[in-house]
Design an enzyme around this catalytic site. Structure first.
Site, short mmCIF file in Angstrom:
data_model
loop_
_atom_site.label_atom_id
_atom_site.label_comp_id
_atom_site.label_asym_id
_atom_site.label_seq_id
_atom_site.Cartn_x
_atom_site.Cartn_y
_atom_site.Cartn_z
CB SER A 185 -59.60 58.71 79.66
OG SER A 185 -59.48 57.82 78.60
CG ASP A 200 -57.52 61.94 72.69
OD1 ASP A 200 -57.12 60.79 72.45
OD2 ASP A 200 -58.35 62.21 73.58
CG HIS A 237 -56.35 60.78 76.07
ND1 HIS A 237 -57.62 60.82 75.60
CD2 HIS A 237 -56.35 59.87 77.07
CE1 HIS A 237 -58.38 59.98 76.28
NE2 HIS A 237 -57.63 59.40 77.20
#
Length: 490
Positions: free
Chosen positions: A171, A433, A458
């Site tokens: 991320s 995601d 994700h």
């Protein structure tokens, strides 16, 4: 991310308390709930502290602070590489010192592993408070300089200067991993940048477009039912006579009060966040790190939305909210923007948003944007436009819309956005995601490969492997391993 949406899956994943999670709107939270094994793990992996510079870009500023980090040397073989897990917008999660794909790679490659907590998160407090004046020292550029200084000093002290260092992150930390290799190629040999949103943008309506597509992949009627429910709720909000019923339907902590557009937008975004969170982390393996709610999947939510026995789509929407509250042991839903505003403007380290909310939203206002608005017609929600997201920057930090736009432009100019130019960086992303829309999903060059994993969410490739993982996820982990082994020979 729910409010100004974005809390993430960094590999130094956040540990956000449920109570705060109701008002913290950041990179959608990696998981909700404290790490149940934290105390035990602290006895295995002691906290260590690194003396860090406050401002790396002002030689006249000699102020210092202590940054938290952890070490796992269980797999290290002399001459092996050094793996550096990069922290992100929350406290360091010690579960990642015990397991995870990066440790599987470490065992195979004989690596020494470090995990460095991001400045201003967890216990890494560079300043006495979280005032806007203090937060000017919070940026991705300062964080990268922290990594560089940590890498140089630690390598010198531990005799690791000749070792090849590999950065890992997921991320926002995934972006940092890519940018660390980009900006400090002499210090980091390769990077694994998982689910990394490398392109900054003020308005990010594509997030909800992917949510719609992901819901439709389960049931084509699902996003249509969500849209009907959202539209029905918006219509009810126009009539104060309905507020009592809405309060009961969604089990609010106090009677609904809609006095400004910010009030309604916050409430609507909070409810949409139930779907956004589930889609972002659909069928992942965060339970290993103490995460709850892993049984709540796209299939479960769409099943509720299709259940006519519950009533009309509005009633099913309320049933989804109830399921989420029951799952996370939330007694009632606090949907008051005024309370969120109060939390987010508390500048104390003891404040309700000090776990990461105030810090991360500041970064979105001054570097990234990433605002998941309802401005696109190709998504199922209504009522939280870009203007709502941007206004929070003004109310929390006195940052204007023009300043946000200029900051985002500077970020892309500095790092390159989608047009990153470097080498030995692999970019894994999952098709479910929503963040993949801002990531690298196709090879840039043979030395900047993408690993696009269909049907996964994700940071899925970062979790420990399990028997129920789809074959394409298992194969993606192998692909990354092959790249690393090849690059470590270069």
């Amino acid at each position: 991310m729910s409010g100004i949406n974005m809390f993430v899956c960094m590999l130094l994943l956040s540990v956000a308390a449920v109570a705060e999670g109701q008002r913290f709107k950041g990179f959608r939270k990696f998981y909700r709930g404290q790490d149940e094994n934290a105390k035990m793990l602290r006895t295995v992996f002691d906290e260590q502290w690194f003396v860090q510079k406050l401002d790396h870009f002002n030689g006249a500023d000699s102020r210092e602070w202590k940054q938290r980090y952890f070490v796992n040397g269980n797999f290290y073989k002399p001459g092996g590489p050094v793996f550096l897990m990069i922290g992100g917008e929350g406290p360091a999660n010690l579960a990642w010192m015990q397991t995870g794909t990066w440790l599987t790679y470490a065992e195979k490659m004989g690596a020494l592993c470090f995990m460095l907590e991001h400045r201003f998160y967890g216990k890494s407090h560079p300043t006495d408070d979280l005032s806007t004046d203090s937060l000017r020292f919070l940026s991705s550029r300062q964080a990268l300089a922290d990594l560089a200084h940590f890498r140089v000093i630690t390598a010198d002290q531990r005799g690791l200067s000749e070792s090849k260092w590999v950065a890992f992150g997921g991320s926002y930390p995934g972006s940092l991993a890519a940018w660390f290799r980009l900006k400090y190629p002499h210090l980091v040999h390769a990077s694994v940048a998982t689910s990394a949103p490398v392109h900054a943008t003020v308005n990010f309506p594509e997030y909800l477009e992917v949510v719609r597509h992901s819901l439709a992949s389960e049931n084509t009627e699902c996003p249509l039912l969500v849209e009907q429910a959202s539209d029905s709720l918006v219509k009810r909000l126009k009539d104060p006579e309905t507020y009592g019923n809405i309060t009961k339907d969604f089990n609010l902590c106090s009677k609904l009060q809609i006095q400004t557009e910010m009030d309604s937008a916050y409430f609507l975004e909070t409810l949409a966040g139930n779907f956004m969170d589930v889609v972002q982390y659909n069928e992942d393996n965060r339970a290993f790190a103490g995460g709850r709610g892993t049984n709540i999947t796209i299939k479960v939510l769409c099943g509720l939305m299709a259940d006519t026995s519950l009533g009309d789509p509005y009633a099913r929407y309320a049933a989804v909210a109830k399921l989420m509250m029951d799952t996370f042991s939330i007694k009632c839903l606090d949907a008051r923007y005024t309370e969120y505003l109060s939390d987010m403007t508390n500048t104390s380290w003891e404040g309700a948003a000090a776990g990461g909310g105030r810090q991360w939203v500041y970064q979105t206002c001054t570097e990234f944007g990433f605002y998941q608005s309802t401005d696109s017609p190709n998504q199922p929600f209504t009522g939280f436009p870009l203007t709502y997201q941007v206004k929070q920057c003004a109310e929390f930090y006195n940052v204007s819309a023009q300043q946000i736009a200029e900051a985002v432009l500077q970020t892309n100019e500095y790092y390159g956005g989608y047009d990153i130019r470097s080498s030995r960086i692999v970019f894994p992303n999952g098709s479910i995601d929503p963040w993949h829309a801002l990531g690298i999903t196709e090879d840039i060059t043979s030395s900047l490969p993408a690993v696009f994993i269909k049907g996964t969410a994700h940071c899925a490739n970062m979790y420990p492997a399990r028997s129920e993982d789809p074959p394409q996820l298992a194969q993606a982990r192998v692909h990354v391993s092959v790249f690393l082994q090849q690059w470590l020979k270069e």
